[in-house]
Design a protein around this motif. Structure first.
Motif, mmCIF file in Angstrom:
data_model
loop_
_atom_site.group_PDB
_atom_site.id
_atom_site.type_symbol
_atom_site.label_atom_id
_atom_site.label_comp_id
_atom_site.label_asym_id
_atom_site.label_seq_id
_atom_site.Cartn_x
_atom_site.Cartn_y
_atom_site.Cartn_z
ATOM 1 N N SER A 1 37.038 -16.276 -38.730
ATOM 2 C CA SER A 1 37.906 -15.884 -37.723
ATOM 3 C C SER A 1 39.485 -15.906 -38.123
ATOM 4 O O SER A 1 39.556 -16.706 -39.074
ATOM 5 N N GLY A 2 40.187 -15.230 -37.222
ATOM 6 C CA GLY A 2 41.718 -15.336 -37.656
ATOM 7 C C GLY A 2 42.196 -14.921 -38.993
ATOM 8 O O GLY A 2 41.708 -14.213 -39.411
ATOM 9 N N PRO A 3 43.135 -15.783 -39.521
ATOM 10 C CA PRO A 3 43.672 -15.464 -40.781
ATOM 11 C C PRO A 3 42.678 -15.371 -41.804
ATOM 12 O O PRO A 3 42.626 -14.733 -42.866
ATOM 13 N N TYR A 4 41.718 -16.366 -41.683
ATOM 14 C CA TYR A 4 40.597 -16.500 -42.854
ATOM 15 C C TYR A 4 39.939 -14.843 -42.953
ATOM 16 O O TYR A 4 39.480 -14.691 -44.159
ATOM 17 N N LEU A 5 39.447 -14.418 -41.606
ATOM 18 C CA LEU A 5 38.837 -13.255 -41.875
ATOM 19 C C LEU A 5 39.633 -12.298 -42.286
ATOM 20 O O LEU A 5 39.154 -11.418 -42.879
ATOM 21 N N ALA A 6 41.097 -12.272 -41.923
ATOM 22 C CA ALA A 6 42.005 -11.118 -42.574
ATOM 23 C C ALA A 6 41.858 -11.292 -43.953
ATOM 24 O O ALA A 6 41.735 -10.163 -44.653
ATOM 25 N N LEU A 7 41.887 -12.440 -44.521
ATOM 26 C CA LEU A 7 42.134 -12.336 -45.927
ATOM 27 C C LEU A 7 40.805 -11.926 -46.651
ATOM 28 O O LEU A 7 40.562 -11.248 -47.487
ATOM 29 N N VAL A 8 39.522 -12.283 -45.842
ATOM 30 C CA VAL A 8 38.196 -11.847 -46.611
ATOM 31 C C VAL A 8 38.120 -10.501 -46.454
ATOM 32 O O VAL A 8 37.658 -9.527 -47.388
ATOM 33 N N GLU A 9 38.423 -9.761 -45.119
ATOM 34 C CA GLU A 9 38.416 -8.439 -45.082
ATOM 35 C C GLU A 9 39.249 -7.598 -46.251
ATOM 36 O O GLU A 9 38.924 -6.715 -46.732
ATOM 37 N N TRP A 10 40.550 -7.989 -45.991
ATOM 38 C CA TRP A 10 41.605 -7.619 -46.971
ATOM 39 C C TRP A 10 40.863 -7.570 -48.503
ATOM 40 O O TRP A 10 40.865 -6.609 -49.257
ATOM 41 N N GLY A 11 40.382 -8.734 -48.713
ATOM 42 C CA GLY A 11 39.763 -8.672 -50.326
ATOM 43 C C GLY A 11 38.717 -7.983 -50.405
ATOM 44 O O GLY A 11 38.546 -7.230 -51.605
ATOM 45 N N ALA A 12 37.818 -7.605 -49.424
ATOM 46 C CA ALA A 12 36.804 -6.831 -49.546
ATOM 47 C C ALA A 12 37.244 -5.387 -49.580
ATOM 48 O O ALA A 12 36.704 -4.457 -50.517
ATOM 49 N N ALA A 13 38.429 -5.057 -48.882
ATOM 50 C CA ALA A 13 39.096 -3.574 -49.111
ATOM 51 C C ALA A 13 39.428 -3.439 -50.416
ATOM 52 O O ALA A 13 39.428 -2.363 -51.084
ATOM 53 N N LEU A 14 40.079 -4.556 -50.802
ATOM 54 C CA LEU A 14 40.678 -4.274 -52.127
ATOM 55 C C LEU A 14 39.658 -4.043 -53.165
ATOM 56 O O LEU A 14 39.877 -3.349 -54.259
ATOM 57 N N LYS A 15 38.592 -4.850 -53.060
ATOM 58 C CA LYS A 15 37.549 -4.669 -54.059
ATOM 59 C C LYS A 15 36.991 -3.170 -54.086
ATOM 60 O O LYS A 15 36.848 -2.644 -55.282
ATOM 61 N N LEU A 16 36.927 -2.575 -52.819
ATOM 62 C CA LEU A 16 36.539 -1.107 -52.948
ATOM 63 C C LEU A 16 37.524 -0.124 -53.750
ATOM 64 O O LEU A 16 37.270 0.382 -54.384
ATOM 65 N N LEU A 17 38.843 -0.691 -53.503
ATOM 66 C CA LEU A 17 39.777 0.028 -54.122
ATOM 67 C C LEU A 17 39.872 0.121 -55.680
ATOM 68 O O LEU A 17 39.867 1.010 -56.380
ATOM 69 N N ILE A 18 39.431 -1.184 -56.100
ATOM 70 C CA ILE A 18 39.709 -1.374 -57.504
ATOM 71 C C ILE A 18 38.296 -1.020 -58.100
ATOM 72 O O ILE A 18 38.622 -0.229 -59.213
ATOM 73 N N PHE A 19 37.121 -0.847 -57.678
ATOM 74 C CA PHE A 19 35.676 -0.184 -58.097
ATOM 75 C C PHE A 19 36.264 1.379 -58.116
ATOM 76 O O PHE A 19 35.941 2.073 -59.101
ATOM 77 N N LEU A 20 36.825 1.995 -57.134
ATOM 78 C CA LEU A 20 37.014 3.570 -57.161
ATOM 79 C C LEU A 20 38.271 3.537 -58.058
ATOM 80 O O LEU A 20 37.990 4.549 -58.780
ATOM 81 N N ALA A 21 39.026 2.926 -58.297
ATOM 82 C CA ALA A 21 40.186 3.042 -59.283
ATOM 83 C C ALA A 21 39.467 2.969 -60.597
ATOM 84 O O ALA A 21 39.948 3.806 -61.522
ATOM 85 N N LEU A 22 38.597 2.033 -60.746
ATOM 86 C CA LEU A 22 37.753 1.964 -62.222
ATOM 87 C C LEU A 22 37.296 3.244 -62.469
ATOM 88 O O LEU A 22 37.315 3.893 -63.634
ATOM 89 N N ALA A 23 36.529 3.657 -61.413
ATOM 90 C CA ALA A 23 35.530 4.942 -61.698
ATOM 91 C C ALA A 23 36.454 6.058 -62.000
ATOM 92 O O ALA A 23 36.102 6.834 -62.898
ATOM 93 N N ALA A 24 37.622 6.152 -61.269
ATOM 94 C CA ALA A 24 38.526 7.173 -61.244
ATOM 95 C C ALA A 24 39.242 7.109 -62.792
ATOM 96 O O ALA A 24 39.032 8.121 -63.613
ATOM 97 N N ASN A 25 39.825 6.010 -62.916
ATOM 98 C CA ASN A 25 40.852 6.138 -64.083
ATOM 99 C C ASN A 25 39.807 5.856 -65.683
ATOM 100 O O ASN A 25 40.812 6.248 -66.498
#
Lengths: 185, 678, 313
Positions: free
Chosen positions: C218-242
């Motif tokens: 909950s709270g800031p912990y949840l924010a960090l986990v969700e943000w990390g998961a979003a960043l992981k999605l971006l990284i994988f898509l960036a790898l696939a693209a680049n």
């Protein structure tokens, strides 16, 4: 492919929230402006059925449908109260659900809001005086907004939630003598 | 006498003296102290000799030709390869001995600690002598000493039938290996009297190809069985859990590595380059071991047996590195082959570090809770903070997570296999990517396995009463485990330096010019053979810690309000340990997915009320996994041996006349043979 | 030094862009479902709100529960500074290659699974068990895709792969490349918890994989986990693209190259996001025990990619 052609033909089905809806919403207590600003644009809602007949649940389920689309206001349902900001409670509180309802409230991190949906949640409705009922939702956990109706329409429920975070599309708040604020058109 | 020889002398005196004095000491408490003193002295001696040999490059040698001169006498010679393994034995032995001093306190009065001390020091002596043996007789003598003493150590708690079974399997497999070692050595010896390793080196070079293949296969089977290669590993998951924990740490961390030492000595030193199928066979053995080891570790509920299967998996990974090296060597790419061998050696050292750590931590847990079953543990992180922290470090290292040591050596093995994939031969180009896939799968499964091992044992709530009162244990045990955890971190961060040392070790044994990676600071970067791919564990660690520090301090600066509450359980009244995930539940999805391999037997028995079958009184569900190759391979084998033994039993009819007949037949046969040989 | 600064800048840009990517996919799915949906920048509001809430921690949890969000977010940001997003990191500053990236992400998943077990709730244990199963089964596919790329480029370093593919455009249309791209796309769906492997917006705990592990946060912990998961999605898509379609990526530090690199990066991400949204609208979630079939299909694709790369030489 049939799916995508159907999507294209159907288009956006969401109805705009009309500014002139009957006043079924009663704001029970004063909510801090800071809390409303924090939760105003991103609200996570956890629905708790404290003993309802599920009529209100059917209407609440409609909130996520394309017609009423609560997501456009930034609200979404969550599974765990730890993720939630607002508890949407239905039904009179039965004896078996009193402790779970309290625990759900305790599990939710502050700042939190509670919206009680339906006549049963406010005044126990047709079940008042039953041996299985502890009381209304306000007797167990502090309620911020009541939405009346049996069951209330999804638009009323939406207006109730929006009133809790002070994001109604129109508002003319007037104080009544008993201290509750009623939002009317 | 050189410093190296002095070290060897101290080693022998320390172990022999410590063992002998401990055996005759009247009190158990004194015997413990004497064992520790002897082990410390011996390990220090070994370390001195090893460091001398590694630092100066001169082999430390000792020669005792009078002892059993007909077999060649005792000849000790410590070159760089042997010195590396001797250093491994000595360091781990020293730490295990210090740990054992407090661990064996609970054996006082129950088992003879004098005997234990004798066997423990004898075990350390045997392992040390294996690494510095320089002729066949010394090697086999030390090998047998190691096997016999460890058998007695495994049987310390011989009151339980599982321990006796484990000892039996262990003794049988160890002697099976010995039986194969003899012909392997004698095949290589050019002359029955010339059995020093120098002679074997010369003899092996002039062997015909068929004999070389024979030596290779014998070495793979014999040393593979000691190292724990599937399907010869069956003694490992039986013996390692039953032994006292510091002995398990030594067996898993060091003794099975001596199988790797033997393999490297015969394959890289004596035989030199061979055909490509050698490397392919080693790759296959490594892949099978790695996969089978980790898959059986996943379904284990016994903490120490899980760690034992994980050792099997890591030996498989080491063999993958050796196989890659052999393949590249056979294609005439010695620089790339060096990477494969060096990576395998690095993983040997790294595995010794983290596996010893894991076994010692598990030993603390078992000692405090008196159970090895993870289904009864849980919540230990609150009562045993140090033990859980070091177990976490060991688990992360075993799962090959950066920046710890497991990651560095697995990265190097990946790069070695990748170089194999770039050779033009179709066999290697298809086989090595498959090996890469197998290695990746095992490391993913190993991560799952260690989440289970650490999470179920230490986290959440206790699953039974056994965990009440569990504390961290004696300060010396804690200190040893912290040193090992620090070793995992240091080995991980300084992996570039370590791999350089491994390259030099291999180079000393079999001159291979190391790969030259231009423009790479070899102290900071681990570099692939072509020098194009690189990773720096130190810089990765710095990057990670700086990001975490920045985020954490920003959050603290903004203020974080914290509230403690019960775990969310859908509003139910009680949260008990019955609602937690169990160890078998955690592995259940993988068990289902790999059910063809596991072939679990399931038994469901429902007892109903006598008057109506709709009222259930109790339900019992049992599921059991027996490794299928034990059913397929070992059961028929042991059955056949039993049948043969029963048939031969007929010779022992009991009649004196028959025995007199046997004696006279033997006499006649001996006389005929003597007359024939003239 | 300037290369080091650009890596850090890249990581910050990626962290800033990740919620927009997730919001865009959600907005697109809403439109495809015939409703208006929240604006694409909705996740920023959610993160801001979460940082303002209190954190509720369970009595049964230990220090590991509180440390995990930092590990998850930290590894995601560290990986974002290593992979080629706008700029292909030149060799002297490449402190990690493809294998290092895979294992860094595994470090985050390892701690998240432990945190799921730490709370003592059955949902957390279930999420941890399922997530480790899926991750373990995607590892060989990822490794083989890396091998397929590395065989062509001669190394597993990012800048090598990117420069080799730019230098030989015909290689990008080869069967090895396309097969490796397909298998990596399936791995992306599995690792980031997208349909058909895992539904990111489900409320039914028994159908959750990734979400089940974070139910207690909950709270800031949840924010960090969700943000990390979003960043992981971006990284994988960036790898696939680049890695497979690297044209446009900046190879020098000149401002014009960086602007072109940033623009093409955003365009590539948008195209992949549209693909994910359309796919999630079309398919239903697979049963858990059907997921290994999908993952072994992706493994076979990756193996075929390696073999065709070898045969094409």
């Amino acid at each position: 492919m049939l799916l995508f052609s159907k999507i294209w033909k159907t288009g956006i089905a969401t109805e705009l929230l009309e500014p002139r809806d009957p006043a079924a919403v009663a704001v029970g207590r004063d909510i801090e402006r800071a809390v409303q600003r924090l939760l105003g644009r991103a609200l996570a809602i956890r629905e708790v059925d404290a003993g309802s007949c599920n009529g209100c649940e059917l209407e609440i389920a409609g909130l996520a449908s394309p017609i009423y689309d609560m997501e456009r206001f930034g609200m979404h349902f969550v599974a765990s109260p730890r993720h939630a900001d607002l508890l949407l409670v239905t039904g009179p509180v039965t004896r078996n659900m009193e402790i779970p309802l309290r625990r759900t409230y305790e599990a939710t991190p502050a700042p939190k809001l509670v919206v009680a949906v339906g006549d049963c949640a406010r005044t126990c409705g047709v079940f008042r005086g039953s041996y299985a009922i502890v009381g209304a939702v306000d007797d167990v956990i502090p309620v911020d907004v009541h939405v009346g109706g049996c069951p209330p329409e999804p638009t009323d429920i939406l207006r109730g939630i929006l009133a809790a975070v002070d994001r109604l599309p129109d508002k003319k708040a007037s104080s009544t003598p008993d201290g509750t604020r009623t939002v009317s058109s | 006498m050189t410093l190296g020889a002095a070290g060897l002398l101290l080693m022998a005196v320390g172990f022999v003296g410590g063992g002998a004095v401990a055996a005759v000491w009247p009190t158990d408490r004194g015997a413990r102290a004497v064992t520790l003193a002897g082990a410390i002295a011996g390990c220090f001696g070994g370390l001195i000799a090893a460091v001398f040999s590694m630092a100066t490059g001169r082999p430390a040698a000792a020669h005792l030709p009078q002892l059993v001169s007909s077999a060649g006498g005792i000849v000790l010679g410590l070159d760089r390869l042997g010195a590396l393994f001797l250093a491994l034995v000595s360091t781990t032995g020293l730490l295990a001995a210090i740990y054992g001093a407090s661990y064996t306190k609970e054996y006082e009065g129950r088992h003879s600690l004098g005997m234990f001390g004798l066997m423990f020091n004898g075990f350390l002596l045997g392992m040390s002598l294996v690494t510095c043996a320089a002729n066949v007789f010394t090697f086999l003598l030390a090998w047998e000493l190691m096997a016999v003493t460890s058998y007695f150590l495994v049987m310390t708690e011989s009151d339980s039938p599982e321990t006796r079974q484990a000892g039996l399997w262990y003794a049988a497999m160890a002697h099976f290996a010995l039986v194969l070692l003899l012909p392997m050595f004698l095949l290589m010896a050019p002359d029955p009297n010339a059995t020093t390793f120098a002679d074997l080196r010369l003899g092996a070079r002039i062997l015909p190809d068929v004999a070389r293949d024979g030596v290779f296969l014998l070495a793979l089977v014999a040393f593979g069985s000691k190292a724990g290669v599937v399907p010869l590993h069956v003694w490992l998951p039986r013996a390692h859990p039953e032994a006292p924990s510091h002995v398990s740490a030594l067996m898993s961390g060091v003794m099975i590595k001596l199988g790797v030492y033997g393999l490297l000595r015969v394959l890289v030193d004596f035989l030199g380059a061979g055909p490509a199928w050698w490397g392919g066979l080693v790759l296959l053995a490594g892949s099978v071991s790695a996969l089978a080891g980790v898959l059986y570790a996943l379904t284990e509920n016994d903490l120490k047996r899980l760690l034992a299967y994980s050792s099997v998996e890591n030996v498989g990974v080491i063999l993958l590195g050796i196989g890659a090296g052999l393949i590249l060597q056979s294609y005439g790419l010695p620089a790339l082959a060096l990477v494969g061998f060096g990576a395998a050696l690095l993983h040997t050292v790294n595995h010794a570090c983290f596996k010893a750590l894991l076994f010692l931590a598990a030993g603390s847990v078992v000692q405090q809770t008196h159970t090895r079953s993870m289904e009864q543990l849980g919540g230990l992180i609150k009562g045993m903070p140090y033990t859980s922290a070091v177990f976490l470090v060991g688990s992360a290292a075993a799962a090959a997570l950066p920046p710890l040591n497991g990651f560095a050596s697995e990265w190097m093995i990946f790069q070695a296999l990748l170089s194999g994939a770039q050779t033009p031969q179709p066999g290697a180009a298809i086989g090595t990517p498959l090996a890469v896939g197998v290695l990746a799968l095992t490391s993913g499964l190993a991560a799952a396995c260690f989440v289970k091992a650490f999470g179920i044992t230490f986290l959440a709530m206790p699953r039974s009463d056994r965990t009440t009162g569990a504390t961290d244990g004696h300060w010396s045990a804690r200190a040893v485990m912290i040193v090992l955890a620090g070793g995992c971190v240091v080995l991980g961060l300084s992996a570039p330096l370590a791999i350089g040392a491994m390259y030099r070790t291999i180079d000393a044994v079999s001159p291979i010019v190391g790969p030259v990676a231009a423009g790479v600071n070899a102290r900071v970067w681990l570099a692939a053979p072509s020098g194009l791919a690189r990773v720096s564990p130190v810089l990765l660690a710095l990057l990670l810690t700086s990001i975490v520090v920045v985020v954490a301090s920003t959050l603290r600066h903004r203020g974080l309000s914290l509230r403690y509450a019960d775990t969310w359980g859908c509003g139910r009244i009680h949260q008990t340990s019955r609602m937690e995930y169990t160890s078998s539940a955690f592995a259940e999805p993988l068990r289902r997915i790999f059910s063809e391999l596991y072939r679990p037997t399931q038994d469901l028995s429902i007892s109903v009320h006598p008057e109506s079958q709709y009222f259930v009184r109790s339900i019992t569900y049992t599921s059991h996994i027996v490794p299928w190759f034990e059913k397929a391979l070992y059961d028929p084998l042991t059955g056949a041996i039993k049948k043969l033994a029963t048939w031969i039993l007929r010779l022992q009819a009991g009649s004196v006349h028959l025995y007199l007949l046997y004696v006279s037949m033997a006499l006649v046969a001996a006389l005929v043979a003597a007359w024939w040989s003239q | 030094m300037s290369g080091f600064m650009t890596s850090i800048a890249q990581a910050i840009v990626a962290a800033g862009l990740a919620p927009l990517l997730v919001g865009f996919i959600r907005w697109l799915k809403a439109r495809l479902q015939g409703r208006r949906g929240a604006p694409p920048w909705q996740p920023y509001y959610e993160l801001r709100k979460l940082f303002g809430k209190e954190a509720v921690v369970s009595h049964t949890a230990s220090w590991l529960f509180k440390a995990t969000p930092f590990v998850v977010f930290g590894t995601a940001v560290a990986v974002a500074s290593l992979v080629p997003l706008v700029l292909a990191p030149p060799d002297p500053f490449a402190i990690g290659d493809l294998f290092a990236v895979v294992y860094l992400l595994l470090l985050g998943t390892f701690f998240l699974a432990l945190a799921g077990l730490d709370t003592g709730s059955p949902f957390g244990g279930m999420g941890a068990s399922r997530e480790m199963t899926v991750v373990a089964l995607t590892e060989p596919t990822v490794a083989l895709s890396i091998v397929a790329l590395a065989l062509k480029a001669g190394s597993t370093s990012f800048s090598q792969i990117v420069t080799r593919t730019i230098a030989e455009p015909g290689m990008a249309l080869g069967p090895g490349h396309l097969l490796a791209f397909a298998s990596l796309f399936i791995v992306t769906l599995a690792e980031t918890g997208r349909l058909p492997v895992d539904n990111p917006s489900t409320h039914l705990e028994l159908t959750m994989i990734h979400e089940a592990m974070v139910l207690e946060y909950s709270g800031p912990y949840l924010a960090l986990v969700e943000w990390g998961a979003a960043l992981k999605l971006l990284i994988f898509l960036a790898l696939a693209a680049n890695l497979f379609i690297p044209w446009g990526i900046a190879t020098t530090l000149s401002p014009s190259a960086l602007i072109v690199g940033a623009a093409t990066f955003v365009v590539k991400l948008a195209i992949l996001a549209v693909a994910i949204a359309v796919l999630e609208t079309r398919v239903a979630k697979l049963r858990l025990f059907r997921v290994p079939e999908l993952l072994s299909a992706s493994f076979v694709l990756a193996l075929l990619a390696v073999m065709s790369t070898f045969l094409a030489r």
